[in-house]
Write a protein that holds these residues in place. Structure first.
Motif, PDB file in Angstrom:
ATOM      1  N   HIS A 367      15.851  -4.112 -13.924  1.00  0.00           N
ATOM      2  CA  HIS A 367      16.198  -3.636 -12.584  1.00  0.00           C
ATOM      3  C   HIS A 367      16.125  -4.756 -11.554  1.00  0.00           C
ATOM      4  O   HIS A 367      16.928  -4.783 -10.610  1.00  0.00           O
ATOM      5  CB  HIS A 367      15.273  -2.489 -12.173  1.00  0.00           C
ATOM      6  CG  HIS A 367      15.557  -1.201 -12.882  1.00  0.00           C
ATOM      7  ND1 HIS A 367      16.748  -0.519 -12.737  1.00  0.00           N
ATOM      8  CD2 HIS A 367      14.819  -0.460 -13.746  1.00  0.00           C
ATOM      9  CE1 HIS A 367      16.724   0.576 -13.479  1.00  0.00           C
ATOM     10  NE2 HIS A 367      15.568   0.637 -14.105  1.00  0.00           N
ATOM     11  N   ARG A 368      15.171  -5.658 -11.730  1.00  0.00           N
ATOM     12  CA  ARG A 368      15.020  -6.751 -10.775  1.00  0.00           C
ATOM     13  C   ARG A 368      16.116  -7.800 -10.919  1.00  0.00           C
ATOM     14  O   ARG A 368      16.640  -8.308  -9.927  1.00  0.00           O
ATOM     15  CB  ARG A 368      13.654  -7.419 -10.966  1.00  0.00           C
ATOM     16  CG  ARG A 368      12.528  -6.697 -10.298  1.00  0.00           C
ATOM     17  CD  ARG A 368      12.654  -6.790  -8.799  1.00  0.00           C
ATOM     18  NE  ARG A 368      11.782  -5.845  -8.123  1.00  0.00           N
ATOM     19  CZ  ARG A 368      11.793  -5.653  -6.820  1.00  0.00           C
ATOM     20  NH1 ARG A 368      12.647  -6.314  -6.066  1.00  0.00           N
ATOM     21  NH2 ARG A 368      10.986  -4.776  -6.264  1.00  0.00           N
ATOM     22  N   ARG A 369      16.453  -8.126 -12.148  1.00  0.00           N
ATOM     23  CA  ARG A 369      17.456  -9.166 -12.365  1.00  0.00           C
ATOM     24  C   ARG A 369      18.077  -8.981 -13.748  1.00  0.00           C
ATOM     25  O   ARG A 369      17.518  -9.409 -14.750  1.00  0.00           O
ATOM     26  CB  ARG A 369      16.825 -10.553 -12.229  1.00  0.00           C
ATOM     27  CG  ARG A 369      17.856 -11.661 -12.109  1.00  0.00           C
ATOM     28  CD  ARG A 369      17.208 -12.985 -11.745  1.00  0.00           C
ATOM     29  NE  ARG A 369      16.512 -12.972 -10.472  1.00  0.00           N
ATOM     30  CZ  ARG A 369      16.055 -14.061  -9.858  1.00  0.00           C
ATOM     31  NH1 ARG A 369      16.234 -15.255 -10.424  1.00  0.00           N
ATOM     32  NH2 ARG A 369      15.421 -13.977  -8.708  1.00  0.00           N
ATOM     33  N   SER A 370      19.245  -8.353 -13.777  1.00  0.00           N
ATOM     34  CA  SER A 370      19.886  -8.081 -15.066  1.00  0.00           C
ATOM     35  C   SER A 370      20.574  -9.317 -15.641  1.00  0.00           C
ATOM     36  O   SER A 370      20.785  -9.412 -16.849  1.00  0.00           O
ATOM     37  CB  SER A 370      20.907  -6.953 -14.925  1.00  0.00           C
ATOM     38  OG  SER A 370      22.040  -7.392 -14.193  1.00  0.00           O
ATOM     39  N   GLY A 371      20.945 -10.269 -14.766  1.00  0.00           N
ATOM     40  CA  GLY A 371      21.595 -11.484 -15.252  1.00  0.00           C
ATOM     41  C   GLY A 371      22.993 -11.263 -15.782  1.00  0.00           C
ATOM     42  O   GLY A 371      23.536 -12.114 -16.500  1.00  0.00           O
ATOM     43  N   LEU A 372      23.609 -10.136 -15.429  1.00  0.00           N
ATOM     44  CA  LEU A 372      24.948  -9.818 -15.926  1.00  0.00           C
ATOM     45  C   LEU A 372      25.994 -10.085 -14.856  1.00  0.00           C
ATOM     46  O   LEU A 372      25.790  -9.827 -13.679  1.00  0.00           O
ATOM     47  CB  LEU A 372      25.026  -8.343 -16.344  1.00  0.00           C
ATOM     48  CG  LEU A 372      24.074  -7.907 -17.470  1.00  0.00           C
ATOM     49  CD1 LEU A 372      24.158  -6.404 -17.666  1.00  0.00           C
ATOM     50  CD2 LEU A 372      24.403  -8.631 -18.765  1.00  0.00           C
ATOM     51  N   SER A 373      27.113 -10.586 -15.288  1.00  0.00           N
ATOM     52  CA  SER A 373      28.244 -10.793 -14.388  1.00  0.00           C
ATOM     53  C   SER A 373      29.300  -9.755 -14.736  1.00  0.00           C
ATOM     54  O   SER A 373      29.104  -8.906 -15.595  1.00  0.00           O
ATOM     55  CB  SER A 373      28.805 -12.207 -14.549  1.00  0.00           C
ATOM     56  OG  SER A 373      29.206 -12.413 -15.895  1.00  0.00           O
ATOM     57  N   THR A 374      30.442  -9.811 -14.073  1.00  0.00           N
ATOM     58  CA  THR A 374      31.495  -8.837 -14.339  1.00  0.00           C
ATOM     59  C   THR A 374      32.735  -9.525 -14.864  1.00  0.00           C
ATOM     60  O   THR A 374      33.364 -10.320 -14.173  1.00  0.00           O
ATOM     61  CB  THR A 374      31.852  -8.059 -13.056  1.00  0.00           C
ATOM     62  OG1 THR A 374      30.680  -7.428 -12.573  1.00  0.00           O
ATOM     63  CG2 THR A 374      32.900  -7.006 -13.353  1.00  0.00           C
ATOM     64  N   ASP A 375      33.053  -9.240 -16.111  1.00  0.00           N
ATOM     65  CA  ASP A 375      34.303  -9.701 -16.704  1.00  0.00           C
ATOM     66  C   ASP A 375      35.392  -8.721 -16.273  1.00  0.00           C
ATOM     67  O   ASP A 375      35.354  -7.545 -16.633  1.00  0.00           O
ATOM     68  CB  ASP A 375      34.168  -9.728 -18.221  1.00  0.00           C
ATOM     69  CG  ASP A 375      35.423 -10.258 -18.910  1.00  0.00           C
ATOM     70  OD1 ASP A 375      36.530  -9.860 -18.497  1.00  0.00           O
ATOM     71  OD2 ASP A 375      35.287 -11.042 -19.859  1.00  0.00           O
ATOM     72  N   GLY A 376      36.357  -9.198 -15.508  1.00  0.00           N
ATOM     73  CA  GLY A 376      37.376  -8.321 -14.938  1.00  0.00           C
ATOM     74  C   GLY A 376      38.062  -7.414 -15.936  1.00  0.00           C
ATOM     75  O   GLY A 376      38.180  -6.208 -15.741  1.00  0.00           O
ATOM     76  N   LYS A 377      38.523  -7.969 -17.057  1.00  0.00           N
ATOM     77  CA  LYS A 377      39.258  -7.173 -18.043  1.00  0.00           C
ATOM     78  C   LYS A 377      38.348  -6.147 -18.713  1.00  0.00           C
ATOM     79  O   LYS A 377      38.707  -4.990 -18.876  1.00  0.00           O
ATOM     80  CB  LYS A 377      39.880  -8.098 -19.090  1.00  0.00           C
ATOM     81  CG  LYS A 377      40.988  -8.990 -18.546  1.00  0.00           C
ATOM     82  CD  LYS A 377      41.586  -9.848 -19.655  1.00  0.00           C
ATOM     83  CE  LYS A 377      42.713 -10.727 -19.102  1.00  0.00           C
ATOM     84  NZ  LYS A 377      43.307 -11.586 -20.160  1.00  0.00           N
ATOM     85  N   LYS A 378      37.150  -6.588 -19.112  1.00  0.00           N
ATOM     86  CA  LYS A 378      36.220  -5.665 -19.755  1.00  0.00           C
ATOM     87  C   LYS A 378      35.802  -4.563 -18.791  1.00  0.00           C
ATOM     88  O   LYS A 378      35.682  -3.395 -19.155  1.00  0.00           O
ATOM     89  CB  LYS A 378      34.978  -6.420 -20.241  1.00  0.00           C
ATOM     90  CG  LYS A 378      35.201  -7.315 -21.446  1.00  0.00           C
ATOM     91  CD  LYS A 378      33.886  -7.943 -21.858  1.00  0.00           C
ATOM     92  CE  LYS A 378      34.057  -8.865 -23.063  1.00  0.00           C
ATOM     93  NZ  LYS A 378      32.778  -9.497 -23.440  1.00  0.00           N
TER      94      LYS A 378
END
Length: 695
Positions: A367-378
């Motif tokens: 919750h504090r820091r997931s470290g995930l980014s967003t891949d546009g296509k996915k």
């Protein structure tokens, strides 16, 4: 077809550790060692346990005897079946530790369930108390009692009134309980306490907790293992609430291509959390794979790698070089605290491998820091795969209903029913003896045709129950056909509802109960109290303002509705206020329902039908109990002696498995179109005037 009766266990968290097949097998073996007095002693267990597959290759008889002697100095003491199950689970945990692996990564309640004498982990209690102090410190009513001291019985003393548990449910899933329905006073009478606990238990079911056979009296007495078991489930639901693609679409980064997203959606939140952890550990170069929240985290190295990759700015090179696991765990907690994580656990909790506390800690890091980014296509593909609002609502209702029955826990209906096993368990609970377990295959199932066999048996039983299954085959379930799965489950829930009403034979004379009978009953009930409201069918638009159902609730229990809180239901805001109040009042009364405010506001026909049926069942069952309390029961009668605080929703009779789900008669939910009904003569007509007066 061979008849197989289910085995019921009074402690739901204990029962959920076993399938019915396992319970039947263990019950049979336990019964076989009873002495001439029909008793089993602690001393009888070693020879029994070493014959079981789970322990045959791990322990010798004398080793088991030695382990039992540590907890039971007197081996001549009698033990019941539930005590035996706890011994089994405790020994299973020791067997796993001895072999160096954990059976499951999702046993959040394991520590509080498997202890032989219901001993409570002080560290876990401290975690729950700290969580409550943190999230409820500003609550207008509870702040006068906070902070709680984990070293005392403050938690249990405060839990006795039910207010704390209700408020905690709203923290986990905001808006679940209309707080206007909670009895909030410093001193509550027994009736008010029971109402709060009934509201709590039925609301806990509605957010996914397993509370089968926990009674309000258990909570009034604040039995520690039950109170902490319920609190741990509520907190777990809160901690894992965002572990799904709908809430956190960035989780698609955990899979390599779009074809894996569907598999990702089917994972339980705990497994998704592990997948997230391993994703980052892989990027950090950690050489092992974490498969549980206990032994794999004891040395603290996985935490060190995880925090270094998520928050490198707080990295301490000394963490990995620490000489002892305890020293490393201390540095890990320092690192996490710098990230903003609250220090709920101690270094020793990590070193000792507490699965509950480690799961909570990892969830907090996520919750504090997931470290995930967003891949546009996915991201776009994940959004395409999420269900529409209506389908999501239906899936939620079915999932909660299935879980309320005590079957194998369901995380996602569309994925979890595809092997047929959960559907067979539900059928076995609703129609005991209907499933031929000899022809069923228990998960994990590798061979696809075994899944089809399970699902074909589901279809066969459905046809025996007169379900409408035109052109439906077992393979449709295996393929995950959502429309057909929802259609089948609705028929299953409706069958359960009508059968439970039919079982009240003194009222219906054993006749089949129909939607029309329910419609006729609710209108007649409201009319019997001098009200003029009526509905033509269960999609009558007048239902949307909530007035009719508030009048119905008031007619079955006049004191339960506070009319000063009721609005005219003219605007959408007023309708929502009434709808949320209806749901909480019904649960407070004793109805176990999964209705959402939107279902009432939009007059969702099936949901309205199940809400009406729930209230009807509660009222008729109450009349039955009051009638039985006024007249002596025949000596041959096996009917249970139900009391107002025996269960959040009363059971119909004895130990038969079909009656055990009577407490969940109200858990009938789904939404979509159902056939229109019109008023006609009802088998309940003759009963109504009498029972209305008695209430």
């Amino acid at each position: 077809m061979t008849s197989y009766l289910g085995v019921q266990v009074s402690d739901p968290t204990l029962q959920n550790q076993f399938t019915q097949v396992e319970l039947r097998s263990l019950k049979s073996k336990f019964t076989a060692v009873k002495n001439e007095k029909g008793k089993v002693t602690i001393g009888d267990l070693p020879s029994l346990l070493v014959t079981l597959k789970a322990f045959a290759s791990t322990f010798k008889e004398e080793e088991v005897a030695g382990l039992l002697a540590q907890s039971f100095p007197d081996l001549t003491v009698d033990i019941d079946f539930e005590g035996f199950l706890r011994v089994y689970l405790n020994l299973q945990g020791q067997a796993n530790a001895k072999s160096g692996h954990s059976k499951t990564a999702s046993a959040f309640l394991k520590a509080s369930i498997t202890t032989l004498l219901h001993t409570i982990s002080h560290s876990e209690r401290a975690l729950y108390v700290a969580h409550i102090n943190s999230y409820l410190e500003d609550d207008p009513f509870l702040k006068q009692f906070l902070p709680l001291d984990p070293a005392t019985n403050d938690l249990f003393d405060l839990a006795k009134d039910g207010v704390l548990l209700c408020k905690l449910i709203n923290v986990a899933v905001p808006g679940t309980i209309d707080e206007r329905a909670i009895n909030c006073k410093k001193i509550l009478n027994l009736w008010e306490r029971n109402e709060n606990h009934t509201l709590c238990l039925n609301s806990a079911k509605a957010i996914g907790c397993t509370v089968v056979n926990i009674g309000t009296q258990d909570l009034v007495e604040a039995r520690p293992h039950l109170v902490l078991g319920l609190i741990s489930q509520i907190i777990k639901i809160q901690l894992l609430a965002d572990l799904n693609l709908k809430k956190t679409p960035q989780l698609v980064e955990l899979v390599e291509d779009n074809t894996d997203i569907e598999e990702l959606m089917s994972l339980a939140p705990e497994k998704l959390l592990l997948k997230w952890m391993n994703f980052h550990l892989g990027k950090a170069g950690y050489e092992k794979r974490v498969s549980n929240f206990s032994s794999d985290l004891k040395d603290g190295r996985a935490y060190a790698y995880l925090l270094n990759v998520l928050a490198p700015e707080h990295c301490n090179p000394a963490t990995l070089d620490a000489k002892t696991a305890l020293e490393r765990a201390t540095l890990v907690l320092d690192h996490a605290e710098k990230m903003g994580c609250k220090r709920y656990l101690k270094p020793t909790d990590i070193v000792e491998g507490s699965s509950n506390l480690n799961l909570a800690f990892v969830a907090q890091i996520f919750h504090r820091r997931s470290g995930l980014s967003t891949d546009g296509k996915k991201y776009a593909f994940a959004e395409m795969m999420t269900d529409d609002v209506q389908t999501s609502r239906e899936e939620r209702c079915f999932r909660l209903w299935i879980n309320s029955l005590g079957a194998t826990y369901c995380n996602n209906v569309f994925e979890d029913v595809r092997n047929g096993w959960i559907l067979l368990e539900v059928l076995d609970k609703i129609k005991p003896g209907s499933v031929n377990w000899k022809h069923a295959t228990k998960p994990p199932i590798k061979m696809p045709f075994r899944k089809v066999e399970n699902c074909n048996q589901v279809i066969k039983i459905g046809r025996q129950l007169k379900f409408s299954l035109v052109n439906l085959a077992g393979n449709d379930f295996v393929q995950g056909n959502k429309k057909l799965i929802l259609a089948f489950l609705w028929q299953l829930m409706r069958y359960s509802m009508l059968q439970l009403l039919k079982n009240l034979r003194s009222h219906s004379q054993g006749k089949e109960v129909t939607d029309t009978d329910i419609l006729h009953w609710v209108n007649k009930k409201v009319r019997s109290m001098g009200r003029t409201s009526r509905i033509e069918n269960f999609k009558d638009k007048s239902i949307s303002n909530g007035i009719f159902f508030l009048e119905l609730l008031s007619s079955v229990e006049p004191r339960v509705v506070n009319w000063n809180l009721v609005t005219k239901g003219e605007s959408d805001d007023e309708k929502r206020l009434n709808a949320t109040y209806i749901i909480s009042v019904a649960r407070k009364l004793g109805c176990s329902i999964f209705v959402l405010p939107e279902d009432i506001m939009e007059v969702n026909q099936k949901m309205i039908l199940t809400l009406a049926a729930s209230i009807m069942y509660w009222s008729l069952q109450k009349a039955v109990e009051e009638g039985e309390s006024l007249s002596p029961a025949p000596s041959s009668c096996n009917t249970c002696n139900a009391t107002p605080d025996a269960s959040p929703a009363p059971s119909v009779c004895g130990e038969d498995e079909s009656s055990s789900i009577a407490g969940d008669v109200s858990s009938l939910t789904i939404d979509d179109a159902a056939s229109d009904t019109t008023v006609s003569s009802s088998p309940f007509d003759n009963e109504e005037v009498t029972s209305a007066g008695g209430e």
